[in-house]
Design an enzyme around this catalytic site. Structure first.
Site, mmCIF file in Angstrom:
data_model
loop_
_atom_site.group_PDB
_atom_site.id
_atom_site.type_symbol
_atom_site.label_atom_id
_atom_site.label_comp_id
_atom_site.label_asym_id
_atom_site.label_seq_id
_atom_site.Cartn_x
_atom_site.Cartn_y
_atom_site.Cartn_z
ATOM 1 C CE LYS A 41 3.533 0.178 -4.168
ATOM 2 N NZ LYS A 41 2.543 -0.701 -4.819
ATOM 3 C CG ASP A 81 0.308 2.139 -4.142
ATOM 4 O OD1 ASP A 81 0.037 0.983 -4.489
ATOM 5 O OD2 ASP A 81 0.199 2.514 -2.947
HETATM 6 P P1 NDP Z 1 -6.061 5.981 -4.096
HETATM 7 O O1 NDP Z 1 -5.155 7.017 -3.609
HETATM 8 O O2 NDP Z 1 -6.680 6.121 -5.453
HETATM 9 O O3 NDP Z 1 -7.246 5.716 -3.075
HETATM 10 C C1 NDP Z 1 -6.990 5.348 -1.759
HETATM 11 C C2 NDP Z 1 -8.308 5.321 -0.989
HETATM 12 O O4 NDP Z 1 -8.073 4.774 0.291
HETATM 13 C C3 NDP Z 1 -8.895 6.708 -0.758
HETATM 14 O O5 NDP Z 1 -10.286 6.609 -0.724
HETATM 15 C C4 NDP Z 1 -8.326 7.091 0.612
HETATM 16 O O6 NDP Z 1 -9.145 8.016 1.304
HETATM 17 C C5 NDP Z 1 -8.299 5.760 1.312
HETATM 18 N N1 NDP Z 1 -7.164 5.718 2.254
HETATM 19 C C6 NDP Z 1 -5.850 5.790 1.945
HETATM 20 N N2 NDP Z 1 -5.084 5.744 3.049
HETATM 21 C C7 NDP Z 1 -5.943 5.668 4.063
HETATM 22 C C8 NDP Z 1 -5.754 5.591 5.452
HETATM 23 N N3 NDP Z 1 -4.531 5.598 6.009
HETATM 24 N N4 NDP Z 1 -6.860 5.488 6.215
HETATM 25 C C9 NDP Z 1 -8.094 5.493 5.648
HETATM 26 N N5 NDP Z 1 -8.318 5.558 4.333
HETATM 27 C C10 NDP Z 1 -7.258 5.649 3.549
HETATM 28 O O7 NDP Z 1 -5.205 4.603 -4.042
HETATM 29 P P2 NDP Z 1 -5.453 3.239 -4.802
HETATM 30 O O8 NDP Z 1 -6.893 2.978 -4.951
HETATM 31 O O9 NDP Z 1 -4.578 3.229 -5.988
HETATM 32 O O10 NDP Z 1 -4.825 2.195 -3.767
HETATM 33 C C11 NDP Z 1 -5.594 1.574 -2.754
HETATM 34 C C12 NDP Z 1 -4.898 0.308 -2.300
HETATM 35 O O11 NDP Z 1 -4.757 -0.581 -3.416
HETATM 36 C C13 NDP Z 1 -3.493 0.489 -1.739
HETATM 37 O O12 NDP Z 1 -3.271 -0.501 -0.758
HETATM 38 C C14 NDP Z 1 -2.602 0.176 -2.946
HETATM 39 O O13 NDP Z 1 -1.324 -0.236 -2.558
HETATM 40 C C15 NDP Z 1 -3.394 -0.955 -3.582
HETATM 41 N N6 NDP Z 1 -3.143 -1.223 -4.991
HETATM 42 C C16 NDP Z 1 -3.207 -0.229 -5.929
HETATM 43 C C17 NDP Z 1 -3.005 -0.528 -7.253
HETATM 44 C C18 NDP Z 1 -3.133 0.492 -8.318
HETATM 45 O O14 NDP Z 1 -2.983 0.126 -9.498
HETATM 46 N N7 NDP Z 1 -3.449 1.745 -8.042
HETATM 47 C C19 NDP Z 1 -2.647 -1.891 -7.689
HETATM 48 C C20 NDP Z 1 -2.693 -2.865 -6.622
HETATM 49 C C21 NDP Z 1 -2.913 -2.521 -5.336
HETATM 50 P P3 NDP Z 1 -9.045 9.584 0.986
HETATM 51 O O15 NDP Z 1 -9.753 9.775 -0.334
HETATM 52 O O16 NDP Z 1 -9.740 10.218 2.118
HETATM 53 O O17 NDP Z 1 -7.600 9.904 0.898
HETATM 54 O O1 2IT Z 2 0.475 -2.484 -5.813
HETATM 55 C C1 2IT Z 2 0.498 -2.532 -7.064
HETATM 56 O O2 2IT Z 2 0.478 -3.605 -7.679
HETATM 57 C C2 2IT Z 2 0.519 -1.269 -7.809
HETATM 58 N N1 2IT Z 2 0.468 -0.203 -7.177
HETATM 59 C C3 2IT Z 2 0.630 -1.261 -9.293
HETATM 60 C C4 2IT Z 2 2.043 -1.440 -9.737
HETATM 61 C C5 2IT Z 2 2.312 -1.262 -11.214
HETATM 62 O O3 2IT Z 2 3.501 -1.262 -11.554
HETATM 63 O O4 2IT Z 2 1.384 -1.155 -12.007
#
Ligand code: NDP
Ligand code: 2IT
Length: 452
Positions: free
Chosen positions: A130, A170
């Protein structure tokens, strides 16, 4: 007298805490997994002799570097960048990059550790990593984000490569950032290779990668419900977050007949008693993912915006935390239990606090940990890598079908390994099942590799 599980875990955690003082998120992730796998490790002389747990709790390496860039006013900005290459016994390092002001070494180590076990659960050949930065993209222009990404990659390119380490997105890193990072990598190396996943489809990206994490989490939920002879039809789902994971989970949940009663961002909750329509979700996707707007600016029929709130006190059957770590605490869990929630499915990484997990376990609420439920994103990243290596693109249907199969396989692995769980209850313990299922493959590969 034989050592108890509690004392085994506590002696192990003493050692880990000494080396990682103050890294609360990292220690939290390690403690949870140690609790699940301790009985197995204690029964296995080879694991104990090889000290697999202690070795797994130490990343292969954690790189940190300065990222300097010029903002639109011509002022020099200084951020810190990291890449934690956690473990690569199962394949090249793989895991996302996060841009958020809260990013620290502790957070990236917890995410790298979780990623190692998650990638193992997919059954695909990937190690765990990461990275990211404390850079805050909010309010920054495209040009500023581009200069930041170029500067970050100017350092990161030394450590990554399609057979070494393949980053992806992420929090705060989506297709725009991946495009800028990829552009800089190709420029610096004079090569065109699948060094990043989540790329635009015109330059090597895969169909369904953007949707994969959210879709995969709903497929996992569907598998859990099928195990109990249920389906999603008519169920009310409270979702937190309004980013990549949350909004594609919402999309798929509605397609499966569920009612999505909320999404949220860091400003508050957008609640909809009757459930958001397909068109409303499309509009929210456009507003949040393309225009980078706030939920508070949306004016939608049948919805109300609750400033500064979280969705966990809304009436729902299923909760899907899809925003960030430790966003669902014990109070929230109690409130969900009170409203009769049937399952909590983590779209985010470690969004449920340890106390909240205890509350849910005691109430026998089905609980799917992120490393199993959100593995669809990295699984499709692995498919993207395969397409880059072979030069053959898969159709949308092919990727989606393969994603559904992978989520079903992960579900099966969790069910199988939940048999070793210490928890006795009416339901499958997916937490222990996922931790043990992910751990066994990594531990066995470590033994096979000898002392590394
Ligand atoms: P994004 O940046 O697309 O979206 C994050 C969302 O969560 C936004 O709505 C944001 O609000 C909110 N958010 C982020 N941090 C905070 C905080 N500290 N307090 C309150 N709200 C918060 O990220 P992702 O959707 O990609 O990721 C979301 C989660 O999923 C994370 O835990 C990530 O590690 C996990 N994840 C992501 C993957 C991926 O492929 N993208 C794969 C697997 C897991 P705002 O819009 O106001 O910033
Ligand atoms: O938390 C996760 O699994 C991710 N942010 C996606 C990682 C990836 O390599 O697609």
């Amino acid at each position: 007298m034989a050592e108890t599980i509690t004392s085994f875990v506590s002696r192990f955690m003493d050692r880990v805490e000494t080396r990682n003082a103050g890294q609360t998120e990292f220690l939290q992730a390690i403690r949870e997994v140690a609790g699940s796998v301790a009985p197995l490790v204690m029964d296995n002389q080879d694991y104990r002799d090889a000290r697999v747990l202690d070795r797994l709790a130490e990343p292969d390496r954690a790189l940190s570097f300065r990222v300097t860039w010029l903002d639109d006013q011509g002022v020099i900005q200084v951020n810190r960048g990291w890449r934690v290459q956690f473990n690569h016994v199962l394949g090249p390092y793989k895991g996302g990059l996060r841009f958020h002001p809260s990013v620290s070494e502790s957070i990236l180590k917890f995410l790298g550790f979780e990623q190692t076990l998650k990638n193992s659960l997919t059954g695909l050949p990937m190690g765990g990593a990461k990275g990211g930065s404390d850079f805050d993209p909010k309010g920054r222009s495209d040009a500023e984000v581009m200069r930041f990404c170029q500067s970050l990659m100017t350092e990161l390119y030394r450590y990554v490569g399609m057979d070494t380490d393949i980053p992806a997105g992420d929090i705060g890193v989506g297709d725009r950032e991946i495009g800028y990072l990829f552009g800089q990598f190709t420029r610096l190396t004079n090569s065109f290779e699948g060094v990043l996943t989540g790329k635009g489809q015109s330059f090597g990206g895969s169909a369904v990668r953007e949707e994969a994490t959210g879709y995969g989490a709903v497929y996992f939920l569907r598998n859990m419900l099928e195990q109990e002879d249920r389906d999603l039809e008519g169920l009310r789902i409270a979702i937190s977050g309004a980013g990549n994971v949350a909004l594609f989970a919402a999309d798929k949940a509605v397609a499966e007949g569920a009612r999505v009663v909320s999404v949220s961002d860091s400003g508050g909750v957008l609640a909809s008693k009757d459930g958001l329509s397909c068109d409303q979700i499309k509009e929210i996707q456009e507003h949040k993912l393309r225009r980078r707007g706030r939920l508070s600016d949306l004016d939608m029929a049948g919805t109300r915006y609750i400033k500064g709130s979280k969705p966990w006190d809304l009436d729902c059957d299923i909760a899907m935390p899809c925003a960030t770590q430790n966003e669902l605490d014990a109070e929230a869990a109690k409130s969900l239990v009170k409203s009769g929630v049937m399952a909590v499915v983590e779209g985010a990484n470690m969004p449920t606090t340890p106390d909240a997990i205890e509350v849910l376990r005691d109430a026998e609420v089905l609980f799917a940990p992120g490393k199993a439920a959100n593995a669809g994103g990295v699984a499709v990243s692995a498919f993207e890598r395969s397409q880059n290596v072979t030069g053959i693109s898969w159709s949308r249907e092919q990727v989606d079908c393969q994603l559904q199969q992978t989520m079903a396989d992960i579900h099966e692995t969790c069910v199988e390994h939940a048999e070793y769980s210490r928890q006795s209850g009416a339901h499958i313990d997916y937490l222990d099942g996922a931790n043990i299922g992910g751990f066994v493959k990594v531990a066995d590969a470590m033994l096979a590799h000898g002392l590394t």
